[in-house]
Design a protein around this motif. Structure first.
Motif, mmCIF file in Angstrom:
data_model
loop_
_atom_site.group_PDB
_atom_site.id
_atom_site.type_symbol
_atom_site.label_atom_id
_atom_site.label_comp_id
_atom_site.label_asym_id
_atom_site.label_seq_id
_atom_site.Cartn_x
_atom_site.Cartn_y
_atom_site.Cartn_z
ATOM 1 N N ALA A 1 30.100 53.536 24.184
ATOM 2 C CA ALA A 1 30.170 52.214 23.558
ATOM 3 C C ALA A 1 28.776 51.671 23.273
ATOM 4 C CB ALA A 1 30.937 51.258 24.462
ATOM 5 N N LEU A 2 27.859 51.841 24.217
ATOM 6 C CA LEU A 2 26.496 51.343 24.022
ATOM 7 C C LEU A 2 25.833 52.049 22.843
ATOM 8 C CD1 LEU A 2 24.121 49.607 24.992
ATOM 9 C CD2 LEU A 2 23.484 51.490 26.516
ATOM 10 N N ASN A 3 26.014 53.371 22.753
ATOM 11 C CA ASN A 3 25.424 54.114 21.639
ATOM 12 C C ASN A 3 26.007 53.648 20.308
ATOM 13 O OD1 ASN A 3 23.847 55.647 23.371
ATOM 14 N ND2 ASN A 3 25.349 57.299 23.545
ATOM 15 N N ALA A 4 27.306 53.365 20.313
ATOM 16 C CA ALA A 4 27.947 52.906 19.078
ATOM 17 C C ALA A 4 27.417 51.536 18.665
ATOM 18 C CB ALA A 4 29.466 52.855 19.268
ATOM 19 N N ILE A 5 27.226 50.652 19.636
ATOM 20 C CA ILE A 5 26.677 49.323 19.331
ATOM 21 C C ILE A 5 25.248 49.449 18.829
ATOM 22 C CG2 ILE A 5 25.951 47.135 20.352
ATOM 23 C CD1 ILE A 5 28.358 47.326 22.232
ATOM 24 N N ASP A 6 24.464 50.271 19.490
ATOM 25 C CA ASP A 6 23.072 50.462 19.083
ATOM 26 C C ASP A 6 23.003 51.006 17.655
ATOM 27 O OD1 ASP A 6 20.201 50.637 19.521
ATOM 28 O OD2 ASP A 6 20.498 52.811 19.655
ATOM 29 N N HIS A 7 23.861 51.959 17.369
ATOM 30 C CA HIS A 7 23.865 52.539 16.016
ATOM 31 C C HIS A 7 24.284 51.495 14.978
ATOM 32 C CE1 HIS A 7 24.014 55.798 13.119
ATOM 33 N NE2 HIS A 7 25.231 55.401 12.742
#
Length: 562
Positions: free
Chosen positions: A309-315
Motif C-alpha cells: 500500500a505504501l509503495n502504491a501511494i508513493d507511486h
C-alpha cells in the motif's frame, strides 16, 4: 543438575504456545506436565533426597483405592467414595515423625494443606498415623478416569509426584485403555511401579493374574511387583481382612525399614524422569520453533500488505495520478494553463521573465488548490489502507492460527481504522504546512523580489506540491499532456524564484517528507495486526534455551559416575 533444571523450568514457563497449529495441544500438555513434575517432584526430591518415600495409590474408578489405603493403615483415614466428583481432595498419610517433610510446600506446592476431611477442591488432606512406618508416606489419589477433567488432571499430577506408584485395578477393569496409558508412561520413564489386582473373585485369580502379568511384561513392567487382593467382605469400619493386604503391607514396611531399598526406588524414578525430561524438552523446543515460524509468517503477511500500500501511494503521489479531476481544475485556475503552455512552447526564457504576470487571483486559487490536494491525498490513503487491510485479513484467514487470532479481537481488521480519515487529514495538513515552511525558509533572502512577492509563500508552496505530484509524468491518455505540462509549469514557476538546483532539492525533500508521513499512517494501521502477535508473548530465544537445557542435562547425566 539442580541449577540446570531450575533454568529449564523457567524456560518451559516462558515457552508460550498460543497459536493454534498442528500438534500444538500435545506440546502444550507436555510442557505443562513437565513444569508440574519439576515443581512437584524432581526439584524437591533432588534438593532433599533423604525425604520419605512417597507412594501414590492411583487407579481406575471403583478399583477400591480408598478401601485399600484404609486397610493397609488399619484404620479409616480416607473415606471410600470421598473422591467422587463432588470433591477432589487427595489424602496423604504419613508417620508423625515425618510431619516436617509434608506440612510445608516441599512437594505439590499448589495444593493447600488441610486437616479436614472432604476439604475444598485443590487441597491436600494431611493425616498423621503411627500405623505408617517412618520413611514412608501413602497418598490416596483421585480416579485417573474420573468423569470430571479436574479429577483426572489432579490424578496425573499426583502420580507425577510419586517416588513409587501403587497402581490399583480390578478384575473387571485391568485391561482398560486409560490405566495402561498411565502404566506405559511409567514404563517409558522407568518409574517404580507396583500393581494391585483388587476385588478379584478367587476362582478367577489365576486366569486374570496370568493375563495381567503377560500384559505387564509386554509393556516393559516385567520386574514390577504384582499383588492380588481377592474379593471379600469388609468389616464394620470398612476394612478388608488383614490377611488380604498382608503381603502389600509387608512389602511397604520392608521398604520403609531399608534405606538402601528406598534410595534405589527414588533413584530409579528420579533418573527416569530426568532422562525423559531431556527428550521431551526437545519436542517442546520444536513446537516453539513452529510458533515462531507461524508468527513470523503472519507478521510478514501483514507487513507486506501495508508495504504494498505504501509503495502504491508513493507511486501515485509522483506519477501524476493526483493531477486529475479537482486538483487539475484548481491548478488550471491558479496558473491560467492555456496561456502558460503556449508561452512555454514558444519561448521558455520569456516565461521565466513574465511568469508572475500570468498568475491570476493567486491567494484564493491557492487556497482552493490546497483543499483539493488535501482531499485527493486523503482519498488515496483511505483507498490503499482499505485494500491493505483486506489483503492482510485474507492472508491471516488462510491458516487456522490466523483465523483464531483474528477471532480474539472485536475490531474488524479487514477494514481501515475508524479514525484513519481524521488522522490522514491531520497528516496531510501537517505536510502542507511543512511544505510552506520549506518554501518560506528557502525564500528567506528573496522576499523582496518581485517574483516572490507576486506568487507569495502559498503560491510557491502549491507549485511545489504540483511538481512533486507529477515528477514522473505517469498519467496516460488525454491527460498526459495536461499533467506533464502542469508539472513543467510548476517547476518553472519555482525556478523563476529559487533556481533549478534549489527546486530539485525542495521537491526531493517534500516528496520524502510526504512518504514518511504516509508510512507512519500505514504503520499505525499495520500495528493493529502486530499488536495481536505481540500480545501472545512468543519468544524467539526460548527455543534455544530449551535445547541448551536439554543438552546440559544429558551432559551431566552421561558424565555422572555409574
Amino acid at each position: 543438575m539442580v541449577t540446570t533444571l531450575v533454568k529449564l523450568r523457567e524456560a518451559l514457563e516462558t515457552a508460550h504456545l498460543p497459536l493454534q497449529i498442528p500438534d500444538v495441544e500435545s506440546a502444550r500438555h507436555s510442557r505443562q506436565e513437565m513444569v508440574d513434575q519439576l515443581e512437584d517432584y524432581v526439584l524437591p526430591r533432588l534438593i532433599q533426597i533423604e525425604a520419605p518415600l512417597l507412594t501414590v495409590v492411583g487407579g481406575s474408578t471403583g478399583a477400591g483405592k480408598s478401601t485399600l489405603v484404609n486397610s493397609l493403615i488399619g484404620e479409616r483415614v480416607t473415606e471410600p467414595g470421598v473422591l467422587r466428583p463432588t470433591t477432589r481432595s487427595p489424602v496423604l498419610v504419613y508417620n508423625p515423625a515425618d510431619a516436617e517433610w509434608f506440612a510445608g510446600q516441599r512437594i505439590l506446592p499448589d495444593l493447600n494443606r488441610t486437616d479436614d476431611a472432604g476439604a475444598n477442591p485443590g487441597s491436600l488432606q494431611l493425616v498423621a498415623s503411627d500405623a505408617i512406618p517412618s520413611g514412608l508416606a501413602v497418598l490416596d489419589a483421585p480416579d485417573i478416569d474420573s468423569v470430571e477433567e479436574q479429577n483426572r488432571t489432579l490424578a496425573a499430577q499426583l502420580l507425577g509426584a510419586a517416588d513409587l506408584w501403587l497402581f490399583v485395578t480390578s478384575a473387571a477393569r485391568y485391561a482398560d485403555q486409560v490405566p495402561w496409558e498411565f502404566l506405559q508412561s511409567a514404563a517409558d520413564r522407568s518409574a517404580a511401579v507396583a500393581i494391585v489386582l483388587d476385588r478379584t473373585q478367587p476362582e478367577a485369580i489365576e486366569e486374570v493374574s496370568t493375563h495381567l502379568a503377560r500384559m505387564m511384561s509386554a509393556r516393559g513392567l516385567r520386574d514390577s511387583p504384582l499383588f492380588i487382593v481377592p474379593e471379600g467382605e469388609v468389616d464394620a469400619a470398612g476394612l478388608l481382612p488383614s490377611s488380604s493386604v498382608r503381603e502389600i503391607r509387608g512389602w511397604l514396611s520392608s521398604l520403609a525399614g531399608d534405606a538402601a531399598a528406598r534410595q534405589s526406588i527414588v533413584r530409579q524414578t528420579l533418573d527416569g524422569v530426568i532422562r525423559t525430561l531431556s527428550t521431551r524438552t526437545f519436542a517442546v523446543a520444536d513446537a516453539c520453533h513452529d510458533q515462531v515460524e507461524i508468527s513470523g509468517r503472519l507478521r510478514r503477511d501483514a507487513e507486506g500488505s501495508y508495504e504494498q500500500a505504501l509503495n502504491a501511494i508513493d507511486h501515485a503521489c509522483a506519477d501524476g495520478t493526483l493531477m486529475r479531476g479537482e486538483v487539475l481544475a484548481r491548478w488550471q485556475e491558479f496558473v491560467g494553463t492555456g496561456e502558460l503552455i503556449s508561452s512555454l512552447e514558444s519561448k521558455v526564457s520569456w516565461i521565466r521573465d513574465r511568469v508572475s504576470n500570468a498568475v491570476k487571483g493567486q491567494p484564493q486559487q491557492a487556497t482552493r488548490l490546497t483543499v483539493a490536494v488535501e482531499s485527493g491525498l486523503q482519498t488515496l490513503v483511505m483507498e490503499h489502507a482499505e485494500a491493505a487491510a483486506e489483503r492482510a485479513d485474507a492472508a491471516w484467514r488462510s491458516i487456522a492460527a490466523g483465523r483464531d487470532l483474528l477471532a480474539t479481537t472485536d475490531e474488524d481488521l479487514s477494514r481501515a481504522s475508524r479514525d484513519l480519515r481524521v488522522r490522514a487529514e491531520r497528516s496531510v495538513r501537517e505536510w502542507q504546512e511543512a511544505v510552506l515552511d520549506m518554501v518560506r525558509d528557502e525564500g528567506a533572502d528573496k522576499r523582496g523580489s518581485a517574483r516572490f512577492l507576486a506568487l507569495g509563500v502559498n503560491g510557491l508552496a502549491v507549485a511545489l506540491m504540483v511538481t512533486v505530484f507529477a515528477s514522473t509524468g505517469g498519467v496516460t491518455g488525454a491527460e498526459v499532456g495536461i499533467a506533464g505540462g502542469s508539472a513543467v509549469i510548476g517547476q518553472k514557476l519555482l525556478e523563476a524564484v529559487f533556481g533549478d538546483q534549489a527546486v530539485r532539492r525542495l521537491a526531493e525533500r517534500a516528496r520524502a517528507d510526504l512518504n514518511h508521513r504516509m508510512m507512519l499512517l500505514l504503520d499505525d494501521e499495520q500495528r493493529r495486526y502486530g499488536a495481536l502477535l505481540d500480545a501472545l508473548g512468543i519468544s524467539t530465544e526460548v527455543e534455544e534455551e530449551l535445547r541448551s537445557g536439554a543438552r546440559t542435562i544429558d551432559d551431566i547425566r552421561f558424565s555422572a559416575p555409574a
